[in-house]
Structure formats: structure tokens, C-alpha cells
Write an enzyme that holds these catalytic residues in place. Structure first.
Site, PDB file in Angstrom:
ATOM      1  N   GLU A 175       0.849  -1.195   0.000  1.00  0.00           N
ATOM      2  CA  GLU A 175       0.000   0.000   0.000  1.00  0.00           C
ATOM      3  C   GLU A 175       0.877   1.236   0.000  1.00  0.00           C
ATOM      4  O   GLU A 175       2.037   1.173   0.438  1.00  0.00           O
ATOM      5  CB  GLU A 175      -0.891  -0.009   1.252  1.00  0.00           C
ATOM      6  N   LYS A 177       2.823   4.538   0.986  1.00  0.00           N
ATOM      7  CA  LYS A 177       3.280   5.135   2.240  1.00  0.00           C
ATOM      8  C   LYS A 177       2.912   6.613   2.172  1.00  0.00           C
ATOM      9  O   LYS A 177       3.469   7.367   1.364  1.00  0.00           O
ATOM     10  CB  LYS A 177       4.786   4.955   2.395  1.00  0.00           C
ATOM     11  N   ASP A 179       2.672  10.429   3.005  1.00  0.00           N
ATOM     12  CA  ASP A 179       3.626  11.371   3.598  1.00  0.00           C
ATOM     13  C   ASP A 179       2.875  12.387   4.447  1.00  0.00           C
ATOM     14  O   ASP A 179       2.600  13.501   4.014  1.00  0.00           O
ATOM     15  CB  ASP A 179       4.419  12.051   2.474  1.00  0.00           C
ATOM     16  N   TYR A 285      -4.492   2.605   8.516  1.00  0.00           N
ATOM     17  CA  TYR A 285      -3.707   1.489   7.989  1.00  0.00           C
ATOM     18  C   TYR A 285      -3.167   0.563   9.067  1.00  0.00           C
ATOM     19  O   TYR A 285      -2.458  -0.387   8.781  1.00  0.00           O
ATOM     20  CB  TYR A 285      -2.554   1.988   7.115  1.00  0.00           C
ATOM     21  N   LYS A 373      11.090   2.823  -0.269  1.00  0.00           N
ATOM     22  CA  LYS A 373      11.039   4.257  -0.560  1.00  0.00           C
ATOM     23  C   LYS A 373      11.218   4.534  -2.048  1.00  0.00           C
ATOM     24  O   LYS A 373      11.921   3.811  -2.744  1.00  0.00           O
ATOM     25  CB  LYS A 373      12.150   4.991   0.225  1.00  0.00           C
ATOM     26  N   CYS A 478      41.200  21.369  15.759  1.00  0.00           N
ATOM     27  CA  CYS A 478      39.765  21.587  15.972  1.00  0.00           C
ATOM     28  C   CYS A 478      39.443  23.074  15.790  1.00  0.00           C
ATOM     29  O   CYS A 478      40.057  23.919  16.444  1.00  0.00           O
ATOM     30  CB  CYS A 478      39.391  21.131  17.380  1.00  0.00           C
ATOM     31  N   CYS A 481      38.269  24.474  19.464  1.00  0.00           N
ATOM     32  CA  CYS A 481      39.104  24.609  20.664  1.00  0.00           C
ATOM     33  C   CYS A 481      40.593  24.598  20.353  1.00  0.00           C
ATOM     34  O   CYS A 481      41.423  24.777  21.249  1.00  0.00           O
ATOM     35  CB  CYS A 481      38.768  23.520  21.682  1.00  0.00           C
ATOM     36  N   CYS A 496      38.492  15.728  17.188  1.00  0.00           N
ATOM     37  CA  CYS A 496      39.124  16.666  18.099  1.00  0.00           C
ATOM     38  C   CYS A 496      39.537  15.900  19.355  1.00  0.00           C
ATOM     39  O   CYS A 496      38.770  15.088  19.876  1.00  0.00           O
ATOM     40  CB  CYS A 496      38.112  17.757  18.461  1.00  0.00           C
ATOM     41  N   CYS A 502      36.694  20.900  25.051  1.00  0.00           N
ATOM     42  CA  CYS A 502      36.226  21.466  23.776  1.00  0.00           C
ATOM     43  C   CYS A 502      34.781  21.942  23.937  1.00  0.00           C
ATOM     44  O   CYS A 502      33.887  21.134  24.192  1.00  0.00           O
ATOM     45  CB  CYS A 502      36.322  20.424  22.663  1.00  0.00           C
TER      46      CYS A 502
HETATM   47  S1  IVH Z   1       2.479   0.965   9.043  1.00  0.00           S
HETATM   48  C1  IVH Z   1       3.976  -0.871  12.965  1.00  0.00           C
HETATM   49  N1  IVH Z   1       1.550   1.914   6.803  1.00  0.00           N
HETATM   50  O1  IVH Z   1       5.385   5.763   8.002  1.00  0.00           O
HETATM   51  C2  IVH Z   1       3.923  -0.228  11.637  1.00  0.00           C
HETATM   52  N2  IVH Z   1       2.915   3.336   8.117  1.00  0.00           N
HETATM   53  O2  IVH Z   1       8.205   5.312   8.492  1.00  0.00           O
HETATM   54  C3  IVH Z   1       3.101   0.979  11.601  1.00  0.00           C
HETATM   55  N3  IVH Z   1       3.170   5.581   7.200  1.00  0.00           N
HETATM   56  O3  IVH Z   1       5.250   6.018  11.497  1.00  0.00           O
HETATM   57  C4  IVH Z   1       3.234   1.759  10.392  1.00  0.00           C
HETATM   58  N4  IVH Z   1       1.915   5.304   5.430  1.00  0.00           N
HETATM   59  O4  IVH Z   1       3.569   7.394  10.099  1.00  0.00           O
HETATM   60  C5  IVH Z   1       2.297   2.169   7.876  1.00  0.00           C
HETATM   61  N5  IVH Z   1       0.594   2.653   4.833  1.00  0.00           N
HETATM   62  C6  IVH Z   1       1.336   2.886   5.902  1.00  0.00           C
HETATM   63  C7  IVH Z   1       1.941   4.130   6.106  1.00  0.00           C
HETATM   64  C8  IVH Z   1       2.731   4.315   7.230  1.00  0.00           C
HETATM   65  C9  IVH Z   1       2.664   6.155   6.101  1.00  0.00           C
HETATM   66  C10 IVH Z   1       4.082   6.256   8.149  1.00  0.00           C
HETATM   67  C11 IVH Z   1       3.739   6.097   9.609  1.00  0.00           C
HETATM   68  C12 IVH Z   1       4.964   5.498  10.236  1.00  0.00           C
HETATM   69  C13 IVH Z   1       6.018   5.858   9.246  1.00  0.00           C
HETATM   70  C14 IVH Z   1       7.193   4.913   9.331  1.00  0.00           C
END
Ligand code: IVH
Length: 757
Positions: A175, A177, A179, A285, A373, A478, A481, A496, A502
Site C-alpha cells: 500500500e 506510504k 507522507d 492502515y 522508498k 579543531c 578549541c 578533536c 572542547c
Molecule cells: S504501518 C507498525 N503503513 O510511516 C507499523 N505506516 O516510516 C506501523 N506511514 O510512522 C506503520 N503510510 O507514520 C504504515 N501505509 C502505511 C503508512 C505508514 C505512512 C508512516 C507512519 C509510520 C512511518 C514509518
């Protein structure tokens, strides 16, 4: 009509209208003064389906409870209709009447005031920041995959952990991710009672009033009993983000650099009436505490959340394995620009929830999920200068100063240059980077950002290099310092040698100390701690000094509260916030010391092993780097290598460092590690060693299971070992255990002992 959906019509709901005479009575039966707000309507009348009592103090307790429930649901829905959906169904006058009735019942029956009382709702800014919420189940983050090979590795490591062969079916969900920022919604018996941000994963901020004005967030779940915590992402669409920024600039307000920041800024508003005007959305999610399981699979659980009224992402799909995952990833990537909201990758999760439970968690991430990613965003700009920063461990870190450029929606003006080899064109393993081209001040460089990481330099265009550009000369002293800065054999970093003298190291140590994963003191961030470091009246030169601030201020003639930017309340709040952190878990203390090679995970491992500060310190007093019982015990801990161990021992035995640490500990009440709730576990607190081959589970799974039952798992047998689990082929460890008279079990014996047989 939506409003009527929430009106309860139980057997008690009629009781409330049976007192036609009491309207306007000055004193009620309990001796409470009854004000005119008890009734604005004639008895028997209804607003939005509520049977209106004429004297709230005369109704029965059960009627009062029912009415409060009806009113909470009604007002929550009215808020959503009005603020978020912008479609009010109650007139303003009726809304006010309903609210007054609720307040009157709460006054007459203070014990019945609900957790989600509407009188706490919107418009009333919390006095000082948000309250804190301890998550019932930690909110974790995800580990990352950056390329196809990482995704293959993810699948392989899961198979290895579970002992699955290559051809055994193992499906995943994939699914987008999102943002945005994560949010946890707690429902009790179907009613939203609390919303909290992730915070540090253990404790977040209470943003309940704000969550109540987000249209995507159901206020009430039908036919649900017990606790259900729904987690997901709050985000803002591209269109809403653009409109918000236009509105903000027209009204002279703050504009946001990207939708994520806009969403975060909008959710974290002390005044929920501002949140209400910001068009936030939410995708569910995941989940936290649950009284009843949602489903057997991840996909099923998401479907159930959709059924309950949550928005779930339509691009969620079940995939049969890595090839399928990658195909779905490319599909989502191709749609990315047209989705209308920001995503930064694709999240893969093991679909079978029973397998998820077996896989469990590492210290901050689940083993059963990963975020793949999208490739980093790129941009070209001029390298205007190279500065050297000195870190808390003395590392001299070069930083590129760039002509500001937008990379993926964020303005970038600095980038890390890692170390001197990196500037010269050599990577960590001596390999060539950028085709061996060095970086010079004046160069035209390509910058990239991957996720939240600090921007980096990917490439340099030599055709644009000015003739005057000269190779960068890395300093050997450094810059802070003046002490010699040296590179030890095998270390890419020049450091350093000034140690505690320092100032840069001292300040960076303090900043680390007050950081989020360390002491996290409200109102004492990096900026404040740096200012205190240079302060002449109330200097903070080392962590212990933070905890003597209140006492020193009390004796000082020039008090903090009289300074510019400070007042009676802010000074007292700071001292209170500091005092609040005197009681602190051991793992945080270890991490806060900023010892090289000891991050959050290492600190947690050490804390779990030693259990208390006293035991850790005693072990370090005896330890010698490289040999002896204390050393063996230390490096016998799974996850502790020789480098970490040597760093810990050296720091703890360096007199000036140790004095500073002891001074700090004297100010604190360090909490011992409380083992997970393992009451009834036969192995809680025992040290277990696994050896030989196991047949019913993998070594990793055996270890994770033992730890979840409160056992310590060690890699080597010593006098401290309580139990050896020996599979076929056990060798020297079994012999040593026999010599030491340690209890031994085979795999079946172990499973029987822990009740898994
Ligand atoms: S699952 C235990 N699913 O990504 C796992 N996270 O980098 C819980 N996020 O803190 C996260 N879309 O804020 C999950 N489809 C998705 C997501 C997602 C965005 C975020 C979430 C998490 C962060 C981790």
C-alpha cells in the site's frame, strides 16, 4: 438523517421527561442550585431526537448517563457537520441549548461526566501545550528498503526467521506510504475518546479536540464494544495545500513548504478552531490496543476498518511475493503524480496476522513490515562554502553550504559531506565515488534528499568548475578549541582530542542529552541548552548542571524570571519540567550520555541486560577491554560487539567523564528495567542460552519468544546461565554447561516449559 443515528432509545430514555413541574426551580432535591439552563424547552419537547428533561437534577442516574451519551454523540456529529463537512444540521441556537443541557447534567451528576465530554470540545485552547498521552501499544516506525535487492532480502529474512522454505507461500499487502503524520485514535465502546500523535512512539500529544473536527475520522463506530485503537496518517491533499497557502499569504499568515508540514502544523494547533478550518484527511492502515481482533489477515483488518467508516487507501493490494510486490510498487510509482496527495514509497506487510505475531518487533520497527522508498529527488545548485562542525564525540563533520534550492518541495541550503575522504571522492570502503571527482567550493553540485534524511551531494559537474576553485584542505586542528584533530587507524573521521575542554563537544553533548530520545525536557531544547552553556549567571556546562538550576536560581540575585524573554511562569515551568525528568528509565539515561557507538537500540539492550544503573556501573568498574569475566559478560550480550563494549568501558573509566556521569546520576532516580508483564512466565528473569540446531523454530524466533517471556538470551555459557537449550549437534557450550551444573533441556523440553508444546 445522520443526527438521529446516534440517538439511543433504551428503556431508560423515557424517564427523563416525567417532571413537568420543576421548570425554573431555584433549588433542587439534592440542594443544588438549579439555574435556568436546566431547561430551555418545555418538557417533552425534542431537539434532534433528544427527549428534553425539565429539571436535570430530578432525573435518575441511569437516565442521566443515557442522556450524556446521546448528547456526546449528537454534539460530536454536529461539530463534524459544522466544522469539517461544513454542512450544519443543527441551528446555532439549538446547538447552544444542547450544549447547555449537557453542562447542566454534568453539574448535577459530576461523577457521570464522560471521558469524551462535549464540554471539553473545540474552541477552548489548552492552557499550556498539549497534554501527554502514553500509548497503550507503542507506535513504531518502519525500516526502509531502497532497491529491489532490499525487498528480496526482506522476504528472505522473514522466511529465515519463520523457517519457511523458498517455495512455501507467503503473501504480503502492499500500500502507499502516505507522507503525513501518524495519529492514534482510541475508541471505547465505539466512541472516540482520545487522539494522540506518535511523539516518541511511547508518549504522544493529546490532540483529541483537533481529531474531532476532521471529517475522515468517525466520531462513533457502530456495533463496537471494548477498546479499539485505529492508527493511520493525517495528510493534506495537493489542492487543499495550495488553497491553504494562497489563503495564508492573502491574510498575512504563515505559509507551509509542503503538504506534510501543513498537515502537521494544522493538527498540532492548540486552538482546535484553527484545525477545523484546515482541510485535513486521514487514511487508516494500522491499529494499537484491541479488545477483539479485527480479522485474520492484514488485508481483512483494513477491510474491517473500511467497514467501520474509516478511509482506507484504495491502492492496498495483496501480493504473492517479492516479484508481485515490485510490480505493484512500479504501478503505484507510475500513478504517484496523479494521486493528488504526497506519498514517499510503498509499505509491505506480511498479510497473515498470526505470522506477524510470530515475527514480532525489533527495538523500534516490526520485523513483518518494510517501507520501500521512492528514489530520492534531485536538484542542481552552487556549493558556496564548506564549514566544519564538531560533534559530541569530537568528530569534525564537513557541511556543504549551498545556494538554496528546492528539492522535492523542501528548500535545501545545507548538505552533509560526511568526512574528508568523501570530499576527495572516496567512499567508506575506499571505493571511488562520483567517478573519483572531488568537491570544491564554487562547484555546481547535484543535491538529493531521501525521505527525512539530511540532504546529500550526489554529483558534481566539472564543466562548470571555476578556474579559481582549489581542492579543499581539511583542518588538522579543531576549529572550536584548537586541539589537535587526529584520524585513528581505520577511522574515516578526524576527531578533536580536546574532550571535555572542547566547548563544541560539550554543547553537542548537552544537545544530545536533552534530545527527544534522551531526557526530552519540555522547554529545554537545543537552543536553550546552548544559551545556558554560555550563560554567566546560571551556566550549564554538563548534564548534572541542568538539575541544579532551580536551586542555583533560588540563591541567585539575578533570577531567571526577571530576564528578557522569561517570566515567573515560564521559569517555574522550566524548573518543573526538569524535576519531572528526574525519574527516568535506565535505557534513556544510558542513551543520553552520548557515548560513541551507543544509540537507542544499544542503550535498550544494555538496560535490559544490567537492569539497574548500579549493576551497570559495578560491571563497568570491574571490566577490562578485551578480557575478563565482565568483558565476556558484556560481549556475550546479543547485539553488543567489541567496538560498543570498548567504547562503554573506556568512557565509564575515563576519570573526568565518569565524574560528570556520577554527578548526573546523583541528581536522578533512575528506574530499573521493568521486565515485560511476564507474570506466570517460568523463564522470566532467567538467562537462557540456545545451542545446536533447533527443528521447530529458527534460532531468531526462539530468542524473540524467550525475550518476550522475560528471559535474557545470551550467546555464551557462564556461571550466570540458568538454562541451556541444546539441539542436536550441541558442542562445547553443552559441555561447559554440564561442567557448571547448569540445567539443560532439548527443544521439546523447552517448548513444554514455556507452554508452546
Ligand atoms: S504501518 C507498525 N503503513 O510511516 C507499523 N505506516 O516510516 C506501523 N506511514 O510512522 C506503520 N503510510 O507514520 C504504515 N501505509 C502505511 C503508512 C505508514 C505512512 C508512516 C507512519 C509510520 C512511518 C514509518
Amino acid at each position: 438523517m445522520a443526527l438521529f443515528l446516534f440517538v439511543l432509545t433504551g428503556p431508560n430514555s423515557g424517564d427523563s421527561i416525567k417532571h413537568p413541574s420543576g421548570r425554573g426551580a431555584a433549588v433542587n432535591r439534592r440542594g443544588h442550585i438549579v439555574t435556568q439552563n436546566t431547561t430551555d424547552r418545555d418538557a417533552g419537547q425534542q431537539i434532534a431526537g433528544i427527549d428534553w428533561p425539565d429539571d436535570v437534577s430530578a432525573i435518575s442516574e441511569s437516565s442521566a448517563r443515557d442522556l450524556l451519551a446521546q448528547l456526546a454523540a449528537l454534539l460530536q456529529q454536529a461539530n463534524v457537520d459544522y466544522h469539517a463537512a461544513d454542512a450544519p444540521k443543527l441551528t446555532d441556537a439549538d446547538y447552544d441549548r444542547v450544549k447547555r443541557l449537557n453542562a447542566a447534567i454534568e453539574t448535577a451528576f459530576p461523577d457521570l461526566k464522560r471521558q469524551d465530554s462535549p464540554s471539553e470540545l473545540v474552541g477552548a485552547p489548552a492552557a499550556e501545550g498539549f497534554g501527554k498521552v502514553k500509548h497503550a501499544v507503542r507506535m513504531l516506525s518502519l525500516s526502509n528498503a531502497f532497491d529491489d535487492a532490499d525487498v528480496q532480502d526482506f522476504d528472505e529474512s522473514i522466511r529465515k526467521f519463520l523457517g519457511f522454505s523458498g517455495d512455501q507461500p507467503l503473501s504480503y499487502t502492499a500500500e502507499p506510504k502516505i507522507d503525513g503524520l501518524s495519529l492514534s485514535l482510541r475508541y471505547v465502546d465505539g466512541v472516540l475518546t482520545q487522539a494522540a500523535t506518535r511523539g516518541d512512539g511511547e508518549t504522544g500529544e493529546n490532540v483529541t479536540a483537533n481529531a474531532r473536527v476532521i471529517a475522515d475520522i468517525p466520531q462513533v463506530l457502530q456495533d463496537v464494544t471494548g477498546v479499539i485503537e485505529v492508527r493511520g496518517e493525517v495528510y493534506m491533499s495537493h489542492a487543499d495545500f495550495a488553497a491553504l497557502n494562497t489563503r495564508q499569504s492573502e491574510t498575512g499568515g504563515k505559509t507551509f513548504s509542503n503538504p506534510r508540514n501543513a498537515a502537521a502544523g494544522s493538527l498540532r494547533q492548540l486552538d482546535a478552531s484553527i484545525t477545523r478550518e484546515r482541510p485535513l484527511k486521514f487514511f487508516a492502515y494500522a491499529w494499537g490496543e484491541l479488545t477483539a481482533q479485527l480479522a485474520e489477515t492484514q488485508y481483512g483488518a483494513i477491510a474491517r476498518l473500511a467497514e467501520l467508516g474509516f478511509a482506507t487507501n484504495p491502492l492496498t493490494q495483496v501480493c504473492a511475493g517479492p516479484a508481485d510486490l515490485l510490480a505493484h510498487y512500479r504501478q503505484i510509482e507510475a500513478q504517484r503524480a496523479t494521486l493528488g496527495y504526497d506519498i514517499d514509497g510503498v509499505v509491505y506487510k506480511v498479510d497473515d496476522l498470526a505470522l506477524q505475531r510470530r515475527l514480532g518487533f525489533r527495538s523500534t520497527t516490526p520485523r513483518w513490515a518494510i517501507a520501500h522508498k521512492f528514489p530520492a529527488e534531485l536538484a542542481w545548485t552552487w556549493l558556496k562554502g564548506i564549514d566544519i562542525q564538531v560533534g559530541r564525540t569530537g568528530a569534525l563533520s564537513p557541511v556543504a553550504r549551498l545556494d538554496p534550492v528546492t528539492v522535492g518541495g523542501v528548500v535545501v541550503s545545507n548538505a552533509t559531506l560526511h568526512n574528508e575522504d568523501y570530499i576527495a571522492g572516496t567512499g567508506g570502503d575506499g571505493e571511488m565515488i562520483r567517478g573519483g571527482r572531488d568537491l570544491r567550493v564554487g562547484d555546481w553540485v547535484q543535491v538529493y534528499r531521501a525521505g527525512d534524511v539530511i540532504p546529500k551531494i550526489k554529483d558534481v559537474d566539472l564543466s562548470k568548475r571555476p578556474e579559481t576553485a582549489r581542492p579543499f584542505v581539511f583542518p588538522v586542528t579543531c576549529p572550536e578549541c584548537g586541539s589537535a584533530a587526529i584520524r585513528e587507524e581505520g577511522d574515516a573521521v578526524r576527531r578533536c582530542t580536546g574532550g571535555l575542554i572542547c566547548p563544541a563537544q560539550a554543547v553537542e553533548k548537552l544537545k544530545h542529552f536533552v534530545g527527544r530520545a534522551a531526557f526530552d525536557i519540555e522547554g529545554l531544547g537545543a537552543k536553550q541548552v546552548e544559551a545556558f552553556y554560555h550563560d554567566e549567571m546560571l551556566p550549564v556546562k554538563q548534564p548534572a548542571d541542568i538539575f541544579t538550576l532551580r536551586a542555583r536560581d533560588a540563591k541567585a540575585i539575578a533570577k531567571l524570571k526577571n530576564r528578557d524573554g522569561w517570566g515567573e511562569t515560564s521559569a517555574r515551568n522550566l524548573f518543573d519540567a526538569i524535576d519531572e525528568k528526574r525519574v527516568i528509565p535506565l535505557n534513556r539515561v544510558i542513551f543520553s550520555l552520548g557515548i560513541r557507538h551507543i544509540g537507542e537500540t544499544g542503550a535498550a539492550i544494555l538496560a535490559r541486560h544490567y537492569g539497574s544503573w548500579k549493576q551497570l556501573a559495578a560491571a563497568m568498574d570491574q571490566a577490562k577491554v578485551g578480557s575478563g569475566a565482565a568483558w565476556d559478560d558484556l560481549i556475550g550480550i546479543d547485539g553488543v560487539g567489541a567496538v560498543l563494549a570498548a567504547s562503554l568501558i573506556t568512557t565509564m573509566q575515563q576519570p573526568a567523564e565518569r565524574a560528570s556521569i556520577d554527578a548526573l546520576i546523583a541528581q536522578l532516580d533512575v528506574q530499573d528495567v521493568t521486565a515485560p508483564d511476564t507474570s506466570g512466565s517460568p523463564v522470566a528473569g532467567k538467562t537462557v542460552v540456545f545451542t545446536g540446531s533447533l527443528e521447530k523454530m529458527t534460532r531468531a524466533e526462539a530468542k524473540a519468544r524467550a525475550e518476550s517471556l522475560g528471559a535474557k538470551v545470551s550467546g555464551s555459557v557462564s556461571a550466570k546461565t540458568d538454562l541451556l537449550v541444546a539441539g542436536p549437534g550441541a558442542g562445547s557450550k553443552a559441555k561447559k554447561a554440564a561442567d557448571l551444573g547448569i540445567e539443560m533441556l532439548d527443544e521439546d523440553g523447552w517448548l513444554a516449559l514455556i507452554g508452546d508444546a
